[in-house]
Enzyme design. Structure first.
Site, PDB file in Angstrom:
ATOM      1  CD  GLU A 224      -2.684  -1.545   0.241  1.00  0.00           C
ATOM      2  OE1 GLU A 224      -2.898  -0.630  -0.588  1.00  0.00           O
ATOM      3  OE2 GLU A 224      -3.232  -2.657   0.155  1.00  0.00           O
ATOM      4  CB  CYS A 258      -1.210   6.606   2.336  1.00  0.00           C
ATOM      5  SG  CYS A 258      -2.476   5.464   2.901  1.00  0.00           S
TER       6      CYS A 258
END
Length: 481
Positions: A224, A258
């Site tokens: 990720e 993020c």
């Protein structure tokens, strides 16, 4: 399971090596925990959080310097408990063998099943921005799938790591779950362990190194990686409402997310109004940036990086707007004032790297194809946020612009949906977890064929092939053409 071959070119700390060997031996001794055991382990995971809530929150606050208590409770503590609760409710269904159709040539009596089984020992590399969430959310899926786990925290989460290392043995034996602190270049050693799966959340540059280390053992990875996720405000959508939702996420955790909005597209001629909304919202929501509600930047290096990013944009011709003009945020507390960057260009750092802070570049556009072309000319982002009430415009962006996930008419919220997978695509990552997809990621979906009393293939296709078997096969092929 991967053979326990340790990388000869990397020094593996003894605590990593011994823990891995203990967990692997425990897996081999009991490779498939029962439903009751997994349920008990999930409840222990939740109990660990509940029993130690105040200490965990205090440790995160200390690691940040100042972390909004509400943001920690909401985005980390609450979400982790909800994720574990969701896994406990659905565990029995997830574990159930799946019946699959058997090919007609295997009749009579044959059957197919797909059985989810534990992989073994799973490694988790956790970033500093949501260290509790990004430890316990994957752990819910890892434990539900029946695995054992080794979790390495970030060097910026030292206090939290020390708390977790101290309290976890009260709930789990080390051969089932162990936490480790970072420091001294231990990351490459951890990612070089011959895990059965490795989950990494962090930057693209580090993700490439993690994947390279894992490849030495053919360890599968879920990455990720973030990236530059755009928000796109269509002309039909109320600009004030879009601004409220975009600025909310840009200020949450001081932008250190993020899946944050890394830049925004607004219709041509609307950027001044968009900035005005930002100034009003910051004044209303954060009247004192030095207060507890506004989170600090994680460390001095990150703070300096944000300063240099703004200076670079200003030097290259951008217009920089301080949305909290008149306030004096404390540099000692690493409070970074929110800024908008107008007229950003491709040669500016602010448009080249993930920002990870309360800086928002704003671009204008005339038509939606222009937006799609721009996003598609860059790395695929982890998220996309189209704001429109027009279904045709919405579907245009969803079909023409690929991203890891999408929230329509808001930001971030797709990440918190327990029944949807979360993951990137291309440069923003690979693989999924959360919910059932997390259970699948950390399981081996093992196909098993059960032969019936008779084997039709053995009866029909025995050599010599020239006569009966070949004629039968030719007829079968003809039927398919």
């Amino acid at each position: 399971m991967n053979a326990p071959v340790f990388a000869p070119d990397i020094s593996i700390p003894e605590e990593f090596r011994s823990c891995f060997e203990r967990q692997r031996a425990a897996y081999l001794a009991a490779p498939e925990p029962s439903y009751e055991q997994r349920l008990s382990d999930l409840k222990s995971l939740a109990r660990l959080l509940k029993d130690n809530k105040d200490e965990l929150i205090a440790a995160i606050n200390a690691d940040y310097g100042n972390r909004s208590e509400f943001e920690t409770l909401f985005a980390e503590y609450f979400v982790s408990l909800e994720t574990i609760k969701d896994a406990t409710k659905k565990l029995k269904k997830w574990m159930k063998p799946q019946a699959r159709h058997a090919d007609f040539l295997t009749y009579p009596g044959a059957r197919n099943r797909v059985i989810p089984q534990p992989l073994g020992v799973v490694g988790v590399i956790v970033p500093w921005n949501f260290p509790l969430n990004l430890s316990f959310t994957p752990l819910a899926a890892i434990i539900a799938a029946g695995n054992r786990a080794m979790v390495k925290m970030s060097e910026n989460s030292q206090r939290l790591a020390q708390v977790l290392m101290r309290i976890t043995p009260n709930y789990f034996p080390a051969e089932k779950l162990s936490f480790f602190e970072d420091g001294g270049g231990r990351g490459p050693a951890f990612s070089s362990l011959p895990f059965d799966h490795l989950l990494f959340t962090g930057s693209g540059a580090t993700g490439r190194s993690v994947m390279a280390n894992a490849a030495k053992n053919l360890t599968p990875v879920t990455l990720e990686l973030g990236g530059k996720s755009p928000a796109i405000v269509a002309p039909d959508f109320p600009l004030q409402k879009a601004a409220e939702r975009i600025y909310w996420v840009k200020m949450f955790n001081a932008g250190q997310i993020c899946t944050n909005v890394d830049y925004a597209f607004v219709p041509e001629g609307k950027q001044d109004e968009f900035v005005a909304h930002g100034k009003r919202l910051i004044a209303k929501r954060y009247p004192d940036l030095n207060g507890q509600d506004f989170t600090s930047i994680i460390d001095e290096r990150a703070f300096a990086r944000l300063q240099s990013t703004l200076e670079d944009a200003r030097a290259k011709g951008a217009t920089i707007v301080n949305l909290a003009e008149g306030q004096m945020p404390s540099a000692n507390m690493r409070k970074f004032a929110p800024h908008v960057v107008l007229n950003p260009t491709e040669d500016m750092i602010v448009m080249q790297r993930e920002i990870f802070g309360p800086i928002l570049p704003v671009k204008t556009y005339r038509d939606r194809q222009e937006v799609a072309d721009y996003v598609n000319a860059h790395d695929r982002p982890l998220a996309m946020y189209p704001f429109t009430n027009d279904s045709e415009t919405r579907d245009f962006y969803i079909s023409r612009v690929m991203s890891g996930g999408v929230t329509v008419n808001d930001t971030l919220l797709h990440v918190g949906q327990h029944d949807m997978p979360f993951g990137g695509v291309g440069a923003s990552g690979m693989g999924h977890y959360h919910g059932y997809e997390g259970f699948v990621t950390f399981s081996k979906l093992r196909p098993i064929f059960y032969q019936g009393p008779f084997s039709a293939i053995q009866m029909m296709f025995q050599p010599p092939y020239a006569k009966g078997p070949m004629k039968l096969l030719q007829r079968m092929i003809k039927m398919k053409t």
